[in-house]
Scaffold this active site. Sequence first.
Site, PDB file in Angstrom:
ATOM      1  N   LYS A 104     -36.620 -60.560 130.497  1.00 16.67           N
ATOM      2  CA  LYS A 104     -36.724 -62.000 131.633  1.00 16.67           C
ATOM      3  C   LYS A 104     -37.577 -61.285 132.705  1.00 16.67           C
ATOM      4  O   LYS A 104     -36.722 -60.469 133.219  1.00 16.67           O
ATOM      5  CB  LYS A 104     -35.872 -62.640 131.270  1.00 16.67           C
ATOM      6  CG  LYS A 104     -35.215 -63.800 129.767  1.00 16.67           C
ATOM      7  CD  LYS A 104     -34.575 -64.556 129.888  1.00 16.67           C
ATOM      8  CE  LYS A 104     -33.898 -65.301 129.357  1.00 16.67           C
ATOM      9  NZ  LYS A 104     -32.792 -66.773 129.366  1.00 16.67           N
TER      10      LYS A 104
ATOM     11  N   TYR B 190     -39.554 -73.089 123.603  1.00 15.92           N
ATOM     12  CA  TYR B 190     -38.309 -73.261 124.509  1.00 15.92           C
ATOM     13  C   TYR B 190     -37.902 -75.038 123.985  1.00 15.92           C
ATOM     14  O   TYR B 190     -37.529 -75.417 124.924  1.00 15.92           O
ATOM     15  CB  TYR B 190     -38.045 -73.059 126.031  1.00 15.92           C
ATOM     16  CG  TYR B 190     -37.580 -72.460 126.527  1.00 15.92           C
ATOM     17  CD1 TYR B 190     -35.993 -71.344 125.633  1.00 15.92           C
ATOM     18  CD2 TYR B 190     -38.188 -70.927 127.279  1.00 15.92           C
ATOM     19  CE1 TYR B 190     -35.838 -70.451 125.735  1.00 15.92           C
ATOM     20  CE2 TYR B 190     -37.642 -69.686 127.379  1.00 15.92           C
ATOM     21  CZ  TYR B 190     -36.287 -69.739 126.872  1.00 15.92           C
ATOM     22  OH  TYR B 190     -35.502 -67.927 127.403  1.00 15.92           O
TER      23      TYR B 190
ATOM     24  N   ASN C 119     -30.971 -65.545 133.785  1.00 16.60           N
ATOM     25  CA  ASN C 119     -29.653 -64.139 132.882  1.00 16.60           C
ATOM     26  C   ASN C 119     -30.583 -63.193 132.124  1.00 16.60           C
ATOM     27  O   ASN C 119     -29.610 -62.706 131.394  1.00 16.60           O
ATOM     28  CB  ASN C 119     -28.859 -65.584 132.326  1.00 16.60           C
ATOM     29  CG  ASN C 119     -29.478 -65.890 131.149  1.00 16.60           C
ATOM     30  OD1 ASN C 119     -30.497 -65.852 131.139  1.00 16.60           O
ATOM     31  ND2 ASN C 119     -29.386 -67.024 130.093  1.00 16.60           N
TER      32      ASN C 119
ATOM     33  N   HIS D 212     -32.694 -62.616 126.831  1.00 14.09           N
ATOM     34  CA  HIS D 212     -32.382 -63.961 125.831  1.00 14.09           C
ATOM     35  C   HIS D 212     -32.614 -63.243 123.850  1.00 14.09           C
ATOM     36  O   HIS D 212     -33.180 -62.267 123.906  1.00 14.09           O
ATOM     37  CB  HIS D 212     -34.135 -64.469 125.189  1.00 14.09           C
ATOM     38  CG  HIS D 212     -33.863 -65.237 124.260  1.00 14.09           C
ATOM     39  ND1 HIS D 212     -33.765 -66.465 124.452  1.00 14.09           N
ATOM     40  CD2 HIS D 212     -34.940 -65.340 122.871  1.00 14.09           C
ATOM     41  CE1 HIS D 212     -33.288 -66.999 122.795  1.00 14.09           C
ATOM     42  NE2 HIS D 212     -34.385 -66.081 122.082  1.00 14.09           N
TER      43      HIS D 212
ATOM     44  N   GLU E 237     -38.924 -67.400 116.186  1.00 14.06           N
ATOM     45  CA  GLU E 237     -39.120 -66.474 117.144  1.00 14.06           C
ATOM     46  C   GLU E 237     -40.415 -64.860 117.295  1.00 14.06           C
ATOM     47  O   GLU E 237     -41.254 -65.156 118.092  1.00 14.06           O
ATOM     48  CB  GLU E 237     -38.011 -66.098 118.249  1.00 14.06           C
ATOM     49  CG  GLU E 237     -36.846 -67.468 118.806  1.00 14.06           C
ATOM     50  CD  GLU E 237     -36.054 -67.368 119.082  1.00 14.06           C
ATOM     51  OE1 GLU E 237     -35.153 -68.439 119.519  1.00 14.06           O
ATOM     52  OE2 GLU E 237     -35.407 -66.425 118.983  1.00 14.06           O
TER      53      GLU E 237
END
Length: 139
Positions: free
Chosen positions: A10, A50, A113, A116, A127
Amino acid sequence: AIQRTFSIIKPDATERNLTGGVNKMIEEAGLRIVAQKRIRMTQAQAETFYAVHSERPFFGELVEFMTSGPVVVQVLEGEDAIVKYRDVMGATNPAEAAEGTIRKAYAKSIGENSVHGSDAPETAAIEIAQFFSGNEIVG
Ligand code: CMP
């Protein structure tokens, strides 16, 4: 069984030059990076990715964060890759992440964070297909 899972490094991690650090932890866990590219996610891509969280209060913040800088999208392959990568990532909230996990080492907060990973084989397939064509994945 040998599985594939989808991973994102990320923006909080790419910004701190942690792509190599994350990849080292992935490879040391026995997972193989069989596809990888650095992209800037568009708002439409992030909203599609998302969509399952679209009713959550943090959805806007999540899409804004994921489009705020470069990400590295990856396909990881290995024995039980989905669960194995979730173990390597650690808990979503870095305050709860175990020692030795990516999020314990690098994550800044529950939102920022660092990584993913897919949560199930069905979502992994969806995905992966959103970001990679078959000939970009080299096992
Ligand atoms: P990820 O595994 O990419 O999938 C959903 C993401 O939503 C999750 O990682 C978190 O980064 C993010 N998320 C979950 N809970 C919150 C929250 N309370 N505030 C902001 N982001 C969140």
